[in-house]
Enzyme design. Structure first.
Site, PDB file in Angstrom:
ATOM      1  N   ASP A 159      -0.558  38.291 -12.146  1.00  0.00           N
ATOM      2  CA  ASP A 159      -1.589  37.520 -11.461  1.00  0.00           C
ATOM      3  C   ASP A 159      -2.983  37.778 -12.018  1.00  0.00           C
ATOM      4  OD1 ASP A 159      -2.407  35.707  -9.393  1.00  0.00           O
ATOM      5  OD2 ASP A 159      -3.201  37.434  -8.294  1.00  0.00           O
ATOM      6  N   LYS A 216       4.340  39.135  -2.530  1.00  0.00           N
ATOM      7  CA  LYS A 216       2.947  38.979  -2.943  1.00  0.00           C
ATOM      8  C   LYS A 216       2.149  40.230  -2.579  1.00  0.00           C
ATOM      9  CE  LYS A 216       1.424  35.114  -3.737  1.00  0.00           C
ATOM     10  NZ  LYS A 216       1.038  34.441  -4.988  1.00  0.00           N
ATOM     11  N   LYS A 242       2.022  24.760  -3.321  1.00  0.00           N
ATOM     12  CA  LYS A 242       0.745  24.142  -2.924  1.00  0.00           C
ATOM     13  C   LYS A 242       0.866  22.623  -3.016  1.00  0.00           C
ATOM     14  CE  LYS A 242      -1.902  28.179  -4.343  1.00  0.00           C
ATOM     15  NZ  LYS A 242      -2.922  28.749  -5.262  1.00  0.00           N
ATOM     16  N   GLU A 252       4.663  40.303  -7.334  1.00  0.00           N
ATOM     17  CA  GLU A 252       3.359  40.064  -7.945  1.00  0.00           C
ATOM     18  C   GLU A 252       2.678  41.384  -8.294  1.00  0.00           C
ATOM     19  OE1 GLU A 252      -0.888  38.890  -6.116  1.00  0.00           O
ATOM     20  OE2 GLU A 252       0.636  37.337  -5.864  1.00  0.00           O
ATOM     21  N   ARG A 291       0.814  -1.216   0.000  1.00  0.00           N
ATOM     22  CA  ARG A 291       0.000   0.000   0.000  1.00  0.00           C
ATOM     23  C   ARG A 291       0.848   1.267   0.000  1.00  0.00           C
ATOM     24  NH1 ARG A 291      -2.971   1.875  -2.688  1.00  0.00           N
ATOM     25  NH2 ARG A 291      -3.937  -0.178  -2.685  1.00  0.00           N
TER      26      ARG A 291
END
Length: 281
Positions: free
Chosen positions: A221, A169, A137, A199, A102
């Site tokens: 963005d 950001k 992410k 950004e 597994r």
């Protein structure tokens, strides 16, 4: 061909997965029903087309459970696979194979799914110079192998951690007092060895960044294709351009055609479906 990572880098991750799966008392099912000394040859087979990743990790899972197992990788990480194709054979104690099954399949299926999705994204950029890149992410604890799977699919890697580069950001800009403030701060204190990305989501912000200087990469963005095309023209090669925000598969060809250097998508890792693999005795 992407070189494998050193086993010692992956070892703690695979050991943790095995410890989680084996629990306090080990594989009580196998210990109960499989007589001692039974040997088998198992085959790790693809049940659908895709791109292989995670073979190195799967091999480690089998060998950590039983170093005496004979594991032969028939298809290397990064290779395309067809439905029904055997990717790996494992020969030895049946109990050992079953106890590692597994964890080996979880890694191989998950990582092959990422590599396969990345390959589909990359295919949409044909005829352009755009490169597909991942983001942070990723699944906690699995980032290094998930980003490796992106490479196996033909993509490129963004930052591995917050310490790799400066990525300013929108929230950084808001908290620090504006574009001028953040770029002047990086000029004053950032190491010359560290690249700086900022950004923007409007062309007037891009113009301000280009006027002030200090950025190596501009993240464009959530811009539509026409705006992206204009942004690339404004940048004029002075900075690397990266398109980001809602970069799903159906948009990639259109975005790549705008002339951006990179297209980053969190979907490569957070939305990839595991490739259907099975272990057959």
């Amino acid at each position: 061909m992407i070189p494998p990572l050193p086993d010692l880098v992956l070892d703690p991750m695979v050991r943790a997965a095995l410890a989680e799966d084996l629990g306090q008392y080990g594989d009580i099912t196998t210990r109960t029903v499989i007589p001692e000394g039974v040997r088998y040859t198992a085959r790790l087979n693809a049940r659908e087309d895709g791109v292989v990743s995670g073979m190195q990790v799967a091999r480690m899972a089998f060998h950590l459970v039983d170093p005496a197992l004979s594991v032969e990788t028939l298809l290397a990480d990064g290779a395309p696979c067809a439905k029904g194709q055997t990717l790996m054979t494992i020969e030895g104690a049946a109990a050992s194979i079953l106890s590692a099954e597994r964890v080996a399949l979880n890694f191989a299926g998950r990582l092959s799914g990422i590599a396969s999705l990345t390959a589909r994204f990359v295919a949409e950029t044909r005829g352009t110079d755009a490169r597909i890149t991942c983001t942070r992410k990723t699944t906690p604890g699995l980032r290094i192998v998930e980003k490796l799977a992106v490479l196996h699919g033909g993509g490129f890697n963004h930052r591995f951690s917050l310490s790799d580069a400066i990525l300013i950001k929108d929230n950084h800009i808001a908290a620090a007092g504006g574009i001028k403030a953040v770029l002047e701060a990086t000029k004053a204190s950032a190491s010359h060895m560290v690249r700086v990305e900022i950004e923007v989501d409007r062309l007037d912000q891009l113009a301000e960044v280009l006027d002030i200087g200090g950025a190596d990469v501009v993240l464009l963005d959530n811009m539509d294709p026409d705006t992206l095309r204009e942004a690339v023209a404004m940048a004029g090669g002075r900075v690397v351009t990266e398109a980001s925000g809602n970069m799903v598969l159906g948009r990639i060809a259109e975005v790549a055609a705008t002339g951006v250097d990179y297209i980053s998508s969190g979907a490569l890792t957070h939305s990839a479906r595991a490739l259907d693999l099975g272990l057959d005795f």
